[in-house]
Design a protein around this motif. Sequence first.
Motif, PDB file in Angstrom:
ATOM      1  N   GLU A  65      18.943   7.616  -8.924  1.00 33.83           N
ATOM      2  CA  GLU A  65      19.205   7.699  -7.485  1.00 33.83           C
ATOM      3  C   GLU A  65      19.156   6.300  -6.882  1.00 33.83           C
ATOM      4  OE1 GLU A  65      17.126  10.667  -5.288  1.00 33.83           O
ATOM      5  OE2 GLU A  65      17.770  12.280  -6.644  1.00 33.83           O
ATOM      6  N   LYS A  66      20.086   6.029  -5.963  1.00 36.10           N
ATOM      7  CA  LYS A  66      20.232   4.679  -5.428  1.00 36.10           C
ATOM      8  C   LYS A  66      19.985   4.579  -3.926  1.00 36.10           C
ATOM      9  CE  LYS A  66      23.684   3.470  -8.944  1.00 36.10           C
ATOM     10  NZ  LYS A  66      25.069   2.977  -9.176  1.00 36.10           N
ATOM     11  N   PHE A  67      19.722   5.698  -3.262  1.00 33.81           N
ATOM     12  CA  PHE A  67      19.572   5.662  -1.811  1.00 33.81           C
ATOM     13  C   PHE A  67      18.363   6.478  -1.390  1.00 33.81           C
ATOM     14  CE2 PHE A  67      20.340   7.421   2.434  1.00 33.81           C
ATOM     15  CZ  PHE A  67      20.539   6.254   3.147  1.00 33.81           C
ATOM     16  N   LEU A  68      17.636   5.948  -0.404  1.00 32.81           N
ATOM     17  CA  LEU A  68      16.497   6.668   0.161  1.00 32.81           C
ATOM     18  C   LEU A  68      16.255   6.166   1.576  1.00 32.81           C
ATOM     19  CD1 LEU A  68      14.096   8.634  -0.309  1.00 32.81           C
ATOM     20  CD2 LEU A  68      12.762   6.634  -1.002  1.00 32.81           C
ATOM     21  N   GLY A  69      16.191   7.081   2.525  1.00 31.29           N
ATOM     22  CA  GLY A  69      15.918   6.696   3.903  1.00 31.29           C
ATOM     23  C   GLY A  69      14.552   6.035   4.007  1.00 31.29           C
ATOM     24  N   GLU A  74       0.833  -1.209   0.000  1.00 27.45           N
ATOM     25  CA  GLU A  74       0.000   0.000   0.000  1.00 27.45           C
ATOM     26  C   GLU A  74       0.861   1.250   0.000  1.00 27.45           C
ATOM     27  OE1 GLU A  74      -3.469   2.056   2.814  1.00 27.45           O
ATOM     28  OE2 GLU A  74      -2.885  -0.038   3.144  1.00 27.45           O
ATOM     29  N   PHE A  75       2.038   1.161   0.607  1.00 28.88           N
ATOM     30  CA  PHE A  75       2.966   2.297   0.674  1.00 28.88           C
ATOM     31  C   PHE A  75       4.322   1.869   0.096  1.00 28.88           C
ATOM     32  CE2 PHE A  75      -0.177   3.184   3.926  1.00 28.88           C
ATOM     33  CZ  PHE A  75      -0.398   4.534   3.783  1.00 28.88           C
ATOM     34  N   PRO A  76       4.408   1.719  -1.213  1.00 32.23           N
ATOM     35  CA  PRO A  76       5.662   1.256  -1.834  1.00 32.23           C
ATOM     36  C   PRO A  76       6.755   2.316  -1.749  1.00 32.23           C
ATOM     37  CG  PRO A  76       4.119   1.955  -3.521  1.00 32.23           C
ATOM     38  CD  PRO A  76       3.367   2.003  -2.216  1.00 32.23           C
ATOM     39  N   PHE A  77       7.981   1.845  -1.781  1.00 30.09           N
ATOM     40  CA  PHE A  77       9.100   2.778  -1.799  1.00 30.09           C
ATOM     41  C   PHE A  77       9.146   3.481  -3.145  1.00 30.09           C
ATOM     42  CE2 PHE A  77      10.303   0.307   1.792  1.00 30.09           C
ATOM     43  CZ  PHE A  77      11.132   1.114   2.551  1.00 30.09           C
ATOM     44  N   PRO A  78       9.175   4.811  -3.147  1.00 38.07           N
ATOM     45  CA  PRO A  78       9.244   5.534  -4.420  1.00 38.07           C
ATOM     46  C   PRO A  78      10.612   5.341  -5.070  1.00 38.07           C
ATOM     47  CG  PRO A  78       9.440   7.068  -2.587  1.00 38.07           C
ATOM     48  CD  PRO A  78       9.124   5.722  -1.989  1.00 38.07           C
ATOM     49  N   GLU A  79      10.641   5.447  -6.373  1.00 37.55           N
ATOM     50  CA  GLU A  79      11.887   5.330  -7.127  1.00 37.55           C
ATOM     51  C   GLU A  79      12.148   6.637  -7.867  1.00 37.55           C
ATOM     52  OE1 GLU A  79      12.298   1.806  -9.515  1.00 37.55           O
ATOM     53  OE2 GLU A  79      10.973   0.665  -8.192  1.00 37.55           O
ATOM     54  N   TYR A  80      13.408   7.039  -7.884  1.00 39.47           N
ATOM     55  CA  TYR A  80      13.801   8.278  -8.552  1.00 39.47           C
ATOM     56  C   TYR A  80      14.920   7.950  -9.545  1.00 39.47           C
ATOM     57  CZ  TYR A  80      11.269  10.126  -4.557  1.00 39.47           C
ATOM     58  OH  TYR A  80      10.307  10.374  -3.608  1.00 39.47           O
ATOM     59  N   PRO A  81      14.798   8.402 -10.773  1.00 37.14           N
ATOM     60  CA  PRO A  81      15.808   8.084 -11.801  1.00 37.14           C
ATOM     61  C   PRO A  81      17.214   8.464 -11.361  1.00 37.14           C
ATOM     62  CG  PRO A  81      13.896   9.124 -12.796  1.00 37.14           C
ATOM     63  CD  PRO A  81      13.712   9.237 -11.311  1.00 37.14           C
ATOM     64  N   VAL A 112       8.893   6.162   4.043  1.00 35.91           N
ATOM     65  CA  VAL A 112       7.749   5.251   3.961  1.00 35.91           C
ATOM     66  C   VAL A 112       7.137   5.019   5.333  1.00 35.91           C
ATOM     67  CG1 VAL A 112       7.027   2.901   3.366  1.00 35.91           C
ATOM     68  CG2 VAL A 112       8.625   4.135   1.884  1.00 35.91           C
ATOM     69  N   TRP A 113       7.979   4.880   6.356  1.00 34.02           N
ATOM     70  CA  TRP A 113       7.453   4.642   7.712  1.00 34.02           C
ATOM     71  C   TRP A 113       6.552   5.810   8.153  1.00 34.02           C
ATOM     72  CZ3 TRP A 113       9.111   0.727   5.879  1.00 34.02           C
ATOM     73  CH2 TRP A 113      10.253   0.003   6.162  1.00 34.02           C
ATOM     74  N   VAL A 114       6.967   7.042   7.845  1.00 27.52           N
ATOM     75  CA  VAL A 114       6.171   8.210   8.232  1.00 27.52           C
ATOM     76  C   VAL A 114       4.851   8.253   7.468  1.00 27.52           C
ATOM     77  CG1 VAL A 114       6.085  10.734   8.096  1.00 27.52           C
ATOM     78  CG2 VAL A 114       8.090   9.616   9.062  1.00 27.52           C
ATOM     79  N   ARG A 115       4.900   7.969   6.188  1.00 24.51           N
ATOM     80  CA  ARG A 115       3.658   7.943   5.398  1.00 24.51           C
ATOM     81  C   ARG A 115       2.713   6.878   5.943  1.00 24.51           C
ATOM     82  NH1 ARG A 115       6.014   8.445  -0.830  1.00 24.51           N
ATOM     83  NH2 ARG A 115       6.513  10.692  -0.737  1.00 24.51           N
ATOM     84  N   GLY A 122      15.052  12.276  -3.829  1.00 22.63           N
ATOM     85  CA  GLY A 122      14.374  11.447  -2.844  1.00 22.63           C
ATOM     86  C   GLY A 122      14.491  12.032  -1.449  1.00 22.63           C
ATOM     87  N   CYS A 123      15.667  12.560  -1.130  1.00 25.53           N
ATOM     88  CA  CYS A 123      15.871  13.155   0.193  1.00 25.53           C
ATOM     89  C   CYS A 123      15.062  14.438   0.357  1.00 25.53           C
ATOM     90  CB  CYS A 123      17.359  13.421   0.421  1.00 25.53           C
ATOM     91  SG  CYS A 123      18.322  11.910   0.603  1.00 25.53           S
ATOM     92  N   MET A 124      14.866  15.161  -0.729  1.00 21.24           N
ATOM     93  CA  MET A 124      14.036  16.360  -0.687  1.00 21.24           C
ATOM     94  C   MET A 124      12.587  15.973  -0.384  1.00 21.24           C
ATOM     95  SD  MET A 124      13.610  19.229  -3.691  1.00 21.24           S
ATOM     96  CE  MET A 124      12.684  18.139  -4.765  1.00 21.24           C
ATOM     97  N   HIS A 125      12.096  14.903  -1.013  1.00 18.35           N
ATOM     98  CA  HIS A 125      10.733  14.445  -0.762  1.00 18.35           C
ATOM     99  C   HIS A 125      10.590  13.874   0.644  1.00 18.35           C
ATOM    100  CE1 HIS A 125       9.873  14.038  -5.358  1.00 18.35           C
ATOM    101  NE2 HIS A 125       9.897  15.288  -4.931  1.00 18.35           N
ATOM    102  N   ARG A 126      11.623  13.199   1.127  1.00 15.99           N
ATOM    103  CA  ARG A 126      11.607  12.720   2.512  1.00 15.99           C
ATOM    104  C   ARG A 126      11.494  13.907   3.466  1.00 15.99           C
ATOM    105  NH1 ARG A 126      15.092  12.987   6.468  1.00 15.99           N
ATOM    106  NH2 ARG A 126      14.962  11.480   8.193  1.00 15.99           N
ATOM    107  N   ALA A 127      12.267  14.962   3.203  1.00 13.70           N
ATOM    108  CA  ALA A 127      12.242  16.143   4.064  1.00 13.70           C
ATOM    109  C   ALA A 127      10.849  16.761   4.114  1.00 13.70           C
ATOM    110  CB  ALA A 127      13.261  17.170   3.572  1.00 13.70           C
ATOM    111  N   GLU A 128      10.140  16.750   2.977  1.00 11.76           N
ATOM    112  CA  GLU A 128       8.778  17.297   2.938  1.00 11.76           C
ATOM    113  C   GLU A 128       7.857  16.561   3.905  1.00 11.76           C
ATOM    114  OE1 GLU A 128       7.363  19.107  -1.121  1.00 11.76           O
ATOM    115  OE2 GLU A 128       8.301  17.159  -1.510  1.00 11.76           O
TER     116      GLU A 128
END
Length: 200
Positions: A84-88, A75-82, A92-95, A133-139
């Motif tokens: 980019e290889k890393f995302l905290g 239901e809350f998949p990890f987003p993918e960004y072209p 997803v946990w916060v969402r 991805g980190c910018m979206h995480r920060a949001e």
Amino acid sequence: MTDDAVESILKIHKKYKSQNKICGYAFLRAFPDGKVNGKKFDVDEKIGSYIDVRVNGDDTGADKAEVFKTHCLKEFPFPEYPNEKFLGEDLVWVRMAREYEMVHINRAIYVGNYLEGGLTNNRRKHNIASPIGCMHRAEEFMESDLKTRYRIKGGLQYIVYGRFAGVKVVDLIRKSKHKVLATVCTPGGLFLHSRWSKAQ
């Protein structure tokens, strides 16, 4: 994993599997010498969201051993960004925390240490290499259900990683759902961006 890890997971799942608002279980992690990584939960088998217990409970500095129900991760998949290889994973946990709660168990089921060249010890470097991805995480951390200090930290990171992604400040503010917070955090974010750029 500890010898009784699967047994511990199944035991707690049997107890709580009928509760539809629970997305999973957070166990403790330990170091090889037996010391708990971070701190124990203030109440064993505490039920609450990742935001309430871990973020607003000021327990984000140490890793835990999370076990999630498959349908919740779908239901809350990890987003993918072209490119980019890393995302905290806490993005997803916060969402997920805005829809579900977790059970927090004071039992270590995972034993491990950190490598000198591993992700944890080089997180900023990996973040800078994956700035969108980190910018979206920060949001996600700028939302009003988090403590003010985490919202400010999120605002600073939004500006920092937005600039590393090549986005102009005016566009970062314009696109943000939290324009006032983004504006307030701009001077500090630009300072950090300059400082981190020189340290590369």
